[in-house]
Scaffold this motif. Structure first.
Motif, PDB file in Angstrom:
ATOM      1  N   PRO A  85       0.804  -1.238   0.000  1.00 58.05           N
ATOM      2  CA  PRO A  85       0.000   0.000   0.000  1.00 58.05           C
ATOM      3  C   PRO A  85       0.833   1.282   0.000  1.00 58.05           C
ATOM      4  O   PRO A  85       0.600   2.168  -0.832  1.00 58.05           O
ATOM      5  CB  PRO A  85      -0.861  -0.146   1.250  1.00 58.05           C
ATOM      6  N   PRO A  86       1.827   1.446   0.913  1.00 56.00           N
ATOM      7  CA  PRO A  86       2.593   2.697   0.862  1.00 56.00           C
ATOM      8  C   PRO A  86       3.419   2.824  -0.414  1.00 56.00           C
ATOM      9  O   PRO A  86       3.621   3.941  -0.911  1.00 56.00           O
ATOM     10  CB  PRO A  86       3.484   2.621   2.110  1.00 56.00           C
ATOM     11  N   MET A  87       3.914   1.706  -0.956  1.00 55.55           N
ATOM     12  CA  MET A  87       4.659   1.795  -2.209  1.00 55.55           C
ATOM     13  C   MET A  87       3.756   2.279  -3.335  1.00 55.55           C
ATOM     14  O   MET A  87       4.171   3.049  -4.205  1.00 55.55           O
ATOM     15  CB  MET A  87       5.278   0.436  -2.555  1.00 55.55           C
ATOM     16  N   HIS A  88       2.501   1.823  -3.339  1.00 55.13           N
ATOM     17  CA  HIS A  88       1.559   2.250  -4.369  1.00 55.13           C
ATOM     18  C   HIS A  88       1.213   3.726  -4.215  1.00 55.13           C
ATOM     19  O   HIS A  88       1.146   4.466  -5.203  1.00 55.13           O
ATOM     20  CB  HIS A  88       0.284   1.402  -4.300  1.00 55.13           C
ATOM     21  N   ARG A  89       1.009   4.169  -2.971  1.00 57.28           N
ATOM     22  CA  ARG A  89       0.666   5.572  -2.743  1.00 57.28           C
ATOM     23  C   ARG A  89       1.803   6.505  -3.133  1.00 57.28           C
ATOM     24  O   ARG A  89       1.566   7.636  -3.567  1.00 57.28           O
ATOM     25  CB  ARG A  89       0.297   5.792  -1.270  1.00 57.28           C
ATOM     26  N   ARG A  90       3.037   6.045  -2.979  1.00 61.03           N
ATOM     27  CA  ARG A  90       4.203   6.884  -3.269  1.00 61.03           C
ATOM     28  C   ARG A  90       4.940   6.409  -4.515  1.00 61.03           C
ATOM     29  O   ARG A  90       6.160   6.536  -4.620  1.00 61.03           O
ATOM     30  CB  ARG A  90       5.155   6.865  -2.075  1.00 61.03           C
ATOM     31  N   ALA A  91       4.193   5.865  -5.472  1.00 61.83           N
ATOM     32  CA  ALA A  91       4.822   5.285  -6.657  1.00 61.83           C
ATOM     33  C   ALA A  91       5.637   6.316  -7.435  1.00 61.83           C
ATOM     34  O   ALA A  91       6.705   6.009  -7.971  1.00 61.83           O
ATOM     35  CB  ALA A  91       3.758   4.653  -7.558  1.00 61.83           C
ATOM     36  N   GLY A  92       5.149   7.545  -7.525  1.00 59.55           N
ATOM     37  CA  GLY A  92       5.884   8.568  -8.256  1.00 59.55           C
ATOM     38  C   GLY A  92       7.244   8.854  -7.651  1.00 59.55           C
ATOM     39  O   GLY A  92       8.229   9.056  -8.362  1.00 59.55           O
ATOM     40  N   TRP A  93       7.322   8.866  -6.329  1.00 55.15           N
ATOM     41  CA  TRP A  93       8.587   9.107  -5.635  1.00 55.15           C
ATOM     42  C   TRP A  93       9.473   7.871  -5.653  1.00 55.15           C
ATOM     43  O   TRP A  93      10.670   7.955  -5.924  1.00 55.15           O
ATOM     44  CB  TRP A  93       8.302   9.547  -4.208  1.00 55.15           C
ATOM     45  N   LYS A  94       8.901   6.704  -5.377  1.00 62.10           N
ATOM     46  CA  LYS A  94       9.697   5.490  -5.245  1.00 62.10           C
ATOM     47  C   LYS A  94      10.252   5.000  -6.579  1.00 62.10           C
ATOM     48  O   LYS A  94      11.429   4.619  -6.666  1.00 62.10           O
ATOM     49  CB  LYS A  94       8.859   4.381  -4.604  1.00 62.10           C
ATOM     50  N   TYR A  95       9.427   4.997  -7.610  1.00 65.04           N
ATOM     51  CA  TYR A  95       9.843   4.392  -8.868  1.00 65.04           C
ATOM     52  C   TYR A  95      10.309   5.405  -9.915  1.00 65.04           C
ATOM     53  O   TYR A  95      11.126   5.071 -10.766  1.00 65.04           O
ATOM     54  CB  TYR A  95       8.697   3.562  -9.451  1.00 65.04           C
ATOM     55  N   ARG A  96       9.793   6.640  -9.856  1.00 64.09           N
ATOM     56  CA  ARG A  96      10.164   7.626 -10.875  1.00 64.09           C
ATOM     57  C   ARG A  96      10.982   8.783 -10.307  1.00 64.09           C
ATOM     58  O   ARG A  96      11.403   9.662 -11.053  1.00 64.09           O
ATOM     59  CB  ARG A  96       8.905   8.177 -11.554  1.00 64.09           C
ATOM     60  N   LEU A  97      11.192   8.780  -8.989  1.00 62.53           N
ATOM     61  CA  LEU A  97      11.955   9.827  -8.307  1.00 62.53           C
ATOM     62  C   LEU A  97      11.398  11.210  -8.665  1.00 62.53           C
ATOM     63  O   LEU A  97      12.115  12.097  -9.109  1.00 62.53           O
ATOM     64  CB  LEU A  97      13.447   9.742  -8.641  1.00 62.53           C
ATOM     65  N   GLU A  98      10.105  11.373  -8.441  1.00 69.08           N
ATOM     66  CA  GLU A  98       9.445  12.634  -8.742  1.00 69.08           C
ATOM     67  C   GLU A  98       9.322  13.488  -7.482  1.00 69.08           C
ATOM     68  O   GLU A  98       8.837  13.028  -6.446  1.00 69.08           O
ATOM     69  CB  GLU A  98       8.051  12.385  -9.312  1.00 69.08           C
ATOM     70  N   GLY A  99       9.744  14.754  -7.571  1.00 71.64           N
ATOM     71  CA  GLY A  99       9.488  15.723  -6.537  1.00 71.64           C
ATOM     72  C   GLY A  99       8.271  16.545  -6.914  1.00 71.64           C
ATOM     73  O   GLY A  99       7.601  16.270  -7.917  1.00 71.64           O
ATOM     74  N   SER A 100       7.964  17.566  -6.125  1.00 72.83           N
ATOM     75  CA  SER A 100       6.826  18.431  -6.424  1.00 72.83           C
ATOM     76  C   SER A 100       7.309  19.878  -6.488  1.00 72.83           C
ATOM     77  O   SER A 100       8.034  20.334  -5.598  1.00 72.83           O
ATOM     78  CB  SER A 100       5.730  18.268  -5.374  1.00 72.83           C
ATOM     79  N   ARG A 101       6.912  20.575  -7.540  1.00 73.28           N
ATOM     80  CA  ARG A 101       7.301  21.967  -7.716  1.00 73.28           C
ATOM     81  C   ARG A 101       6.172  22.886  -7.249  1.00 73.28           C
ATOM     82  O   ARG A 101       5.029  22.754  -7.684  1.00 73.28           O
ATOM     83  CB  ARG A 101       7.644  22.261  -9.175  1.00 73.28           C
ATOM     84  N   CYS A 102       6.496  23.818  -6.378  1.00 71.19           N
ATOM     85  CA  CYS A 102       5.506  24.726  -5.812  1.00 71.19           C
ATOM     86  C   CYS A 102       5.105  25.779  -6.837  1.00 71.19           C
ATOM     87  O   CYS A 102       5.968  26.410  -7.470  1.00 71.19           O
ATOM     88  CB  CYS A 102       6.064  25.387  -4.553  1.00 71.19           C
ATOM     89  N   ASP A 103       3.798  25.991  -6.996  1.00 67.70           N
ATOM     90  CA  ASP A 103       3.314  27.023  -7.914  1.00 67.70           C
ATOM     91  C   ASP A 103       3.566  28.428  -7.382  1.00 67.70           C
ATOM     92  O   ASP A 103       3.622  29.388  -8.154  1.00 67.70           O
ATOM     93  CB  ASP A 103       1.811  26.841  -8.157  1.00 67.70           C
ATOM     94  N   ALA A 104       3.731  28.566  -6.064  1.00 70.49           N
ATOM     95  CA  ALA A 104       3.908  29.890  -5.477  1.00 70.49           C
ATOM     96  C   ALA A 104       5.340  30.399  -5.603  1.00 70.49           C
ATOM     97  O   ALA A 104       5.573  31.550  -5.980  1.00 70.49           O
ATOM     98  CB  ALA A 104       3.482  29.870  -4.007  1.00 70.49           C
ATOM     99  N   CYS A 105       6.319  29.545  -5.265  1.00 69.24           N
ATOM    100  CA  CYS A 105       7.717  29.997  -5.278  1.00 69.24           C
ATOM    101  C   CYS A 105       8.586  29.288  -6.307  1.00 69.24           C
ATOM    102  O   CYS A 105       9.726  29.699  -6.539  1.00 69.24           O
ATOM    103  CB  CYS A 105       8.336  29.838  -3.887  1.00 69.24           C
ATOM    104  N   GLY A 106       8.079  28.205  -6.886  1.00 72.01           N
ATOM    105  CA  GLY A 106       8.831  27.492  -7.913  1.00 72.01           C
ATOM    106  C   GLY A 106       9.884  26.546  -7.391  1.00 72.01           C
ATOM    107  O   GLY A 106      10.600  25.927  -8.178  1.00 72.01           O
ATOM    108  N   ARG A 107      10.005  26.375  -6.065  1.00 69.61           N
ATOM    109  CA  ARG A 107      11.008  25.475  -5.501  1.00 69.61           C
ATOM    110  C   ARG A 107      10.499  24.039  -5.526  1.00 69.61           C
ATOM    111  O   ARG A 107       9.289  23.778  -5.518  1.00 69.61           O
ATOM    112  CB  ARG A 107      11.351  25.889  -4.067  1.00 69.61           C
TER     113      ARG A 107
END
Length: 222
Positions: A85-107
């Motif tokens: 279950p946690p691997m599925h919920r975090r698939a973008g981070w675990k398998y594709r190494l995806e971060g998140s870019r903030c729309d407010a500051c761009g970090r």
């Protein structure tokens, strides 16, 4: 046969014919025609280049990593086995190494989250950004002598990713003593540990080609 075919495709030209013959435990023959997209499909180092840069691996280390030689466990509790279950919920981070870019500051926030780690903005909307093909620069190094891996020590690094984001990961394909602040490293998907016969995979960092040191022992074989 697979490696021989890959080596042949490294040098093959469009329109050429390749005969792949395997004469072990029977005989198999494959006739392949090289397509026009063969050059565009070459995305990594050639087999010949990898052989030229190969590093010596001791037989004892090979046996430990393959689980053929029992060694004393680390002086710490065993790492938990990965759960689906946690691997599925975090698939973008675990398998594709995806971060998140903030729309407010761009970090970029790593691991990705709904709250920006830089400006603290929550719920502004974050877009996934892939870090797997980017270079990271080491800003901190810790040498772990209580590792759960079958090694006497490993290097754990904190690295800033070009374009934003920060990673904390094991260093691999390099001796722990050779990891230094400022070293350029690339993410690579590797096995972390095995608990109850269940393998846990995640991203490690290995030296970028310009910072690699051929001829030295690797930190691990995974």
């Amino acid at each position: 046969p697979g490696l021989l075919l890959a080596a042949a495709l490294d040098e093959a030209e469009p329109g050429q014919t390749i005969l792949l013959l395997s004469a072990t435990e029977g005989a198999d023959a494959f006739v392949l025609r090289v397509g026009d997209g063969v050059r565009a499909a070459r995305g990594g180092p050639t087999v010949r280049a990898q052989l030229a840069a190969r590093q010596r691996l001791g037989y004892g280390r090979y046996l430990r990593w393959r689980g053929l030689l029992d060694v004393q466990g680390p002086a710490r509790p065993a790492s938990p086995a990965p759960a689906a279950p946690p691997m599925h919920r975090r698939a973008g981070w675990k398998y594709r190494l995806e971060g998140s870019r903030c729309d407010a500051c761009g970090r970029v926030t790593t691991p990705p989250g709904r709250v920006c780690a830089s400006c603290g903005t929550a719920g502004s909307g974050t877009a996934p950004v892939s870090l797997r093909d980017r270079t990271a620069r080491v800003v901190s190094v810790t040498r772990d002598h209580l590792t759960t891996m079958p090694e006497p020590e490993v290097a754990i690094v904190v690295a800033d990713v070009d374009g934003g984001g920060r990673l904390s990961a094991y260093a691999t394909d390099v001796a722990p003593a050779d990891v230094a602040v400022g070293m350029a490293m690339n993410p690579v998907f590797r096995r972390l540990w095995t608990t109850d016969s269940i393998h846990n995979y995640f991203w490690k960092l290995r030296p970028a080609p310009a910072d690699a040191a051929p001829g030295k022992d690797t930190a691990d074989g995974q």
